[in-house]
Design a protein around this motif. Structure first.
Motif, PDB file in Angstrom:
ATOM      1  N   LYS A 162       0.924  -1.224   0.036  1.00  0.00           N
ATOM      2  CA  LYS A 162      -0.002   0.096  -0.084  1.00  0.00           C
ATOM      3  C   LYS A 162       0.967   1.312   0.046  1.00  0.00           C
ATOM      4  O   LYS A 162       1.959   1.289   0.505  1.00  0.00           O
ATOM      5  CB  LYS A 162      -0.953  -0.022   1.176  1.00  0.00           C
ATOM      6  N   ALA A 163       0.291   2.401  -0.772  1.00  0.00           N
ATOM      7  CA  ALA A 163       1.172   3.601  -0.955  1.00  0.00           C
ATOM      8  C   ALA A 163       1.339   4.076   0.549  1.00  0.00           C
ATOM      9  O   ALA A 163       0.242   4.283   1.297  1.00  0.00           O
ATOM     10  CB  ALA A 163       0.548   4.458  -1.876  1.00  0.00           C
ATOM     11  N   ALA A 164       2.236   4.957   0.789  1.00  0.00           N
ATOM     12  CA  ALA A 164       2.427   5.947   1.744  1.00  0.00           C
ATOM     13  C   ALA A 164       1.374   6.865   2.070  1.00  0.00           C
ATOM     14  O   ALA A 164       0.867   7.521   0.998  1.00  0.00           O
ATOM     15  CB  ALA A 164       3.627   6.574   2.127  1.00  0.00           C
ATOM     16  N   ALA A 165       1.005   7.108   3.280  1.00  0.00           N
ATOM     17  CA  ALA A 165      -0.270   8.175   3.382  1.00  0.00           C
ATOM     18  C   ALA A 165      -0.257   9.384   2.800  1.00  0.00           C
ATOM     19  O   ALA A 165      -1.247   9.969   2.245  1.00  0.00           O
ATOM     20  CB  ALA A 165      -0.554   8.237   4.967  1.00  0.00           C
ATOM     21  N   ASP A 166       1.035  10.022   2.721  1.00  0.00           N
ATOM     22  CA  ASP A 166       1.195  11.278   2.324  1.00  0.00           C
ATOM     23  C   ASP A 166       1.358  11.301   0.677  1.00  0.00           C
ATOM     24  O   ASP A 166       0.749  11.857  -0.021  1.00  0.00           O
ATOM     25  CB  ASP A 166       2.622  11.927   2.609  1.00  0.00           C
ATOM     26  N   ILE A 167       2.017  10.074   0.139  1.00  0.00           N
ATOM     27  CA  ILE A 167       1.892   9.825  -1.203  1.00  0.00           C
ATOM     28  C   ILE A 167       0.427   9.638  -1.781  1.00  0.00           C
ATOM     29  O   ILE A 167      -0.026  10.317  -2.829  1.00  0.00           O
ATOM     30  CB  ILE A 167       2.641   8.747  -1.863  1.00  0.00           C
ATOM     31  N   LEU A 168      -0.473   8.837  -0.820  1.00  0.00           N
ATOM     32  CA  LEU A 168      -1.923   8.827  -1.480  1.00  0.00           C
ATOM     33  C   LEU A 168      -2.789  10.125  -1.370  1.00  0.00           C
ATOM     34  O   LEU A 168      -3.300  10.188  -2.330  1.00  0.00           O
ATOM     35  CB  LEU A 168      -2.382   7.898  -0.388  1.00  0.00           C
ATOM     36  N   ALA A 169      -2.246  10.910  -0.521  1.00  0.00           N
ATOM     37  CA  ALA A 169      -3.045  12.096  -0.144  1.00  0.00           C
ATOM     38  C   ALA A 169      -2.738  12.871  -1.546  1.00  0.00           C
ATOM     39  O   ALA A 169      -3.353  13.544  -2.165  1.00  0.00           O
ATOM     40  CB  ALA A 169      -2.550  12.968   0.997  1.00  0.00           C
ATOM     41  N   GLN A 170      -1.411  13.061  -2.085  1.00  0.00           N
ATOM     42  CA  GLN A 170      -1.001  13.929  -3.367  1.00  0.00           C
ATOM     43  C   GLN A 170      -1.720  13.242  -4.401  1.00  0.00           C
ATOM     44  O   GLN A 170      -2.292  13.946  -5.150  1.00  0.00           O
ATOM     45  CB  GLN A 170       0.520  13.936  -3.532  1.00  0.00           C
ATOM     46  N   ALA A 171      -1.888  11.760  -4.474  1.00  0.00           N
ATOM     47  CA  ALA A 171      -2.380  11.237  -5.693  1.00  0.00           C
ATOM     48  C   ALA A 171      -3.879  11.609  -5.805  1.00  0.00           C
ATOM     49  O   ALA A 171      -4.477  11.843  -6.957  1.00  0.00           O
ATOM     50  CB  ALA A 171      -2.096   9.770  -5.639  1.00  0.00           C
ATOM     51  N   LEU A 172      -4.480  11.502  -4.608  1.00  0.00           N
ATOM     52  CA  LEU A 172      -5.968  11.902  -4.550  1.00  0.00           C
ATOM     53  C   LEU A 172      -6.266  13.284  -4.953  1.00  0.00           C
ATOM     54  O   LEU A 172      -7.312  13.581  -5.712  1.00  0.00           O
ATOM     55  CB  LEU A 172      -6.776  11.317  -3.044  1.00  0.00           C
ATOM     56  N   ALA A 173      -5.369  13.991  -4.495  1.00  0.00           N
ATOM     57  CA  ALA A 173      -5.565  15.539  -4.636  1.00  0.00           C
ATOM     58  C   ALA A 173      -5.489  15.723  -6.221  1.00  0.00           C
ATOM     59  O   ALA A 173      -6.168  16.541  -6.819  1.00  0.00           O
ATOM     60  CB  ALA A 173      -4.609  16.299  -3.920  1.00  0.00           C
TER      61      ALA A 173
END
Length: 687
Positions: free
Chosen positions: A121-132
């Motif tokens: 699973k992607a790191a939380a900060d990377i996921l947040a950037q991707a979703l944004a």
């Protein structure tokens, strides 16, 4: 036994026909048989059937909440079946396992692939950037969709209006404004330019062409920084000659003037005096950088963009009534035979007695006035008083110089086609708006005053070109190897023959206030005048100087662009004239397949009905609709006007320019639209 496997990024399932340690033969429902490597095998099962499994898995994948799956996923690597058991239950079905696999595979922003059926699973900060980023792309897709609807309805959104010229001519093909125009063009089946015209994006056709030119050539604007013109520090002697210039009334950069001394003595000295900014402006100076950035004055009807600031130009221009610094070429001639005896270059001050304006004097300085001493006008304009004898000699010399060049050329120069002057009524040199009343007048090529100036400048440019070559001082030359079709004029640093002009070498040197190449050559000529045989050691530019080639390349590109714009905007004003005067028919000459040139206007256009007519045939043409944005106009041949076609000269063949077609834009309707559809997430690779 069935097998679920991956092949080129797709999940497939089929019946196992045979199996070895490293691969298996699998038959798909379509009957196709494929060899599957062990590394691509994901699930073996007895039931349900492959089709049922795939249908069920896709339904499961669509219902998986990725945020929840990401929360359930363990840290570190894990298999899809493992996550399926955590997400659904310990007894997750085959459909649920396969559906989890598909969901994980299609959500790389949540889960990175870590091997055969395994993920992390992607790191939380990377996921947040991707979703944004995904959300941003959704909003952009919605905006593009809204813009497409507006454009299709005939309304131009302000954002697209603001980017109009960039979209059409220098587009960022990933920009939403560009994509909206492409999508709207596809949706309406209109060309991008027609679409934008229909949507009201182009308020003024003239401003459309003008701003397009500025975008491509002056993206930072056309203004100059505040600079003071440097003073000429040389103590220059005053020439005994009294010179006069010959230009049109709009000319402010008066580069050249002529003088004649010794008439009636048997030996005449012709003076060709060139403004001398090169005595003050130094290579590498701030003003030099300005000139090198712009490279040439840009001309257009009613307006111009000068190469140098006006305050700089006025410091060195050859102004009437002033003793002006000049680089002067004195040519000593036999008054009777016109044989050239000697030439000399001097750095000096020259008194400019008059600035003659040929558009005001062409009707006075006629062949009869020049060649017949008994012919008299009622009264000669004051600027011409006491100049008739000098102008008569200069015209006789110009004819002689031209005839000698034509011997070298191998044939006479052809002045069959006229030049045209454009005047915008009430413009007075201000930036045109495109609504002015335009007047077009004819000026025949080779008019006496024109011929006097052009032959004197050819003499100066060729004489100085030869002189620099003799002293080993490099310059920038224009040459043409031959006059065969397709052999073009080129710029270079070698003193090569110019077959089209008929001279041994030709270095532009006579317009240093208007062309950067002439200013550069003037620096080299000044070095020759000051240092003679040692000039090559001290001239600003040395042999094989790489900077010379860089300047040539930049100048060629700029000069081509400026001439292209001048031709286009003259075509605009010609079409405007046709509209203003209500011209519906013209007489024209066929010069290429289905292309005619108007006999009395600077207009080339394609026509229908010219099949079977020979080149050179004169025809009457009915004009069609005019498009001032695309600069397009078509015509229809109504009748032939002559029995025998006009004979075309080879010079004209090389001079033909096809300007009849619409302008070229950079919007490609075949571009693939990479933007996501509204409401669909776009997969992003995460690091």
């Amino acid at each position: 036994m069935y097998l679920l496997f991956e092949e080129t990024g797709k999940f497939l399932a089929g019946r196992i026909l045979s199996e070895a340690d490293t691969s298996a033969q699998v038959e798909l429902d379509s009957g196709k048989r494929v060899k599957v490597k062990a590394a691509n095998m994901l699930l073996k099962f007895d039931k349900p059937t492959p089709a049922e499994l795939m249908a069920g898995a896709q339904a499961v994948a669509a219902g998986i909440e990725l945020d929840m799956a990401w929360e359930f996923a363990p840290e570190g690597d894990f298999g899809f079946a493992e996550l399926a058991r955590d997400y659904f239950s310990e007894h997750a079905t085959l459909e649920q396992q396969a559906g989890t696999l598909m969901a994980l595979y299609e959500a790389p922003h949540y889960f990175r692939r870590a091997g055969k059926g395994r993920f992390r699973k992607a790191a939380a900060d990377i996921l947040a950037q991707a979703l944004a980023a995904i959300e941003k792309k959704k909003q952009i897709a919605l905006q593009i969709e809204a813009w497409v609807k507006e454009l299709s309805a005939g309304v131009c959104p302000q954002a697209i209006r603001d980017q109009l010229y960039k979209i059409l001519f220098k587009p960022d093909k990933n920009a939403p404004e560009y994509k909206a125009v492409v999508e709207a063009s596809r949706a309406t089946h209109l060309g991008p330019l027609d679409l934008l015209i229909q949507a009201g994006a182009i308020d003024s056709p003239y401003q459309f062409h003008w701003k397009r030119f500025l975008l491509e050539n002056f993206p930072k604007g056309t203004g100059f920084p505040k600079l003071e013109a440097p003073l000429i520090k040389d103590e220059l002697p005053l020439s005994p000659a009294h010179a006069f210039s010959i230009d049109d009334s709009a000319t402010t950069e008066i580069d050249d003037a002529l003088s004649v001394q010794g008439l009636g003595t048997g030996t005449v000295v012709l003076g060709i005096h060139i403004a001398a900014p090169g005595l003050a402006i130094q290579p590498g100076s701030a003003i030099d950088h300005l000139g090198r950035a712009r490279l040439s004055t840009v001309y257009m009807p009613g307006y111009k963009l000068t190469m140098l600031p006006d305050e700089v130009v006025q410091s060195y221009t050859l102004t009437e009534g002033c003793d002006c610094p000049a680089v002067s070429l004195y040519v000593t001639l036999d008054e009777t035979t016109l044989e050239i005896k000697a030439s000399e270059t001097r750095l000096e001050r020259v008194h400019i007695g008059a600035n003659l304006r040929h558009d005001q004097l062409d009707a006075v300085v006629t062949l009869e006035w020049l060649q017949d001493p008994a012919f008299m006008h009622d009264t000669d304009p004051p600027p011409l008083q006491h100049k008739r004898e000098q102008l008569s000699f200069l015209y006789r010399l110009a004819q002689d110089l031209k005839a000698k060049r034509e011997v070298v050329r191998g044939k006479p120069e052809n002045f069959n086609r006229p030049d045209y002057n454009f005047r915008l009524v009430g413009n007075d040199g201000a930036e045109p708006q495109g609504t002015e009343q335009v007047q077009i007048s004819v000026r025949q090529r080779g008019a006496p005053l024109d011929l006097i100036v052009s032959e004197a400048m050819i003499l100066a440019n060729s004489t100085w070109g030869n002189w620099m070559a003799e002293l080993g001082v490099p310059g920038i030359y224009r040459s043409q190897a031959s006059m065969l079709p397709g052999v073009k004029v080129r710029m270079g640093t070698r003193a090569l023959p110019h077959a089209g002009i008929g001279v041994k070498s030709y270095a532009w040197s006579s317009s240093p206030l208007r062309r950067y190449v002439d200013l550069l050559n003037q620096w080299q000529i000044i070095a020759c005048a000051r240092h003679g045989k040692t000039a090559a050691l001290v001239a600003p530019f040395k042999p094989k100087d790489a900077e010379l080639f860089s300047i040539i390349s930049s100048f060629d590109a700029a000069y081509f662009a400026y001439n292209g714009y001048q031709n286009a905007i003259e075509r605009f004003w010609t079409l405007k004239y046709v509209q203003q005067q209500g011209v519906t028919e013209i007489e024209a000459t066929l010069f290429k397949d289905n292309l005619v040139r108007a006999d009395h206007l600077p207009l080339v256009l394609p026509v229908m009905g010219a099949q079977g007519l020979p080149r050179g045939a004169r025809v009457r043409v009915k004009l069609g609709d005019i498009d001032l944005v695309s600069l397009d106009i078509h015509g229809t041949v109504l009748e032939r006007l002559d029995a025998e076609p006009e004979v075309f000269d080879a010079d004209e063949e090389q001079d033909e320019e096809d300007v009849a077609g619409p302008i070229a834009i950079a919007v490609d309707l075949n571009d693939t639209d990479a933007s996501p559809k509204s409401g669909e997430p776009e997969a992003l690779d995460t690091p």
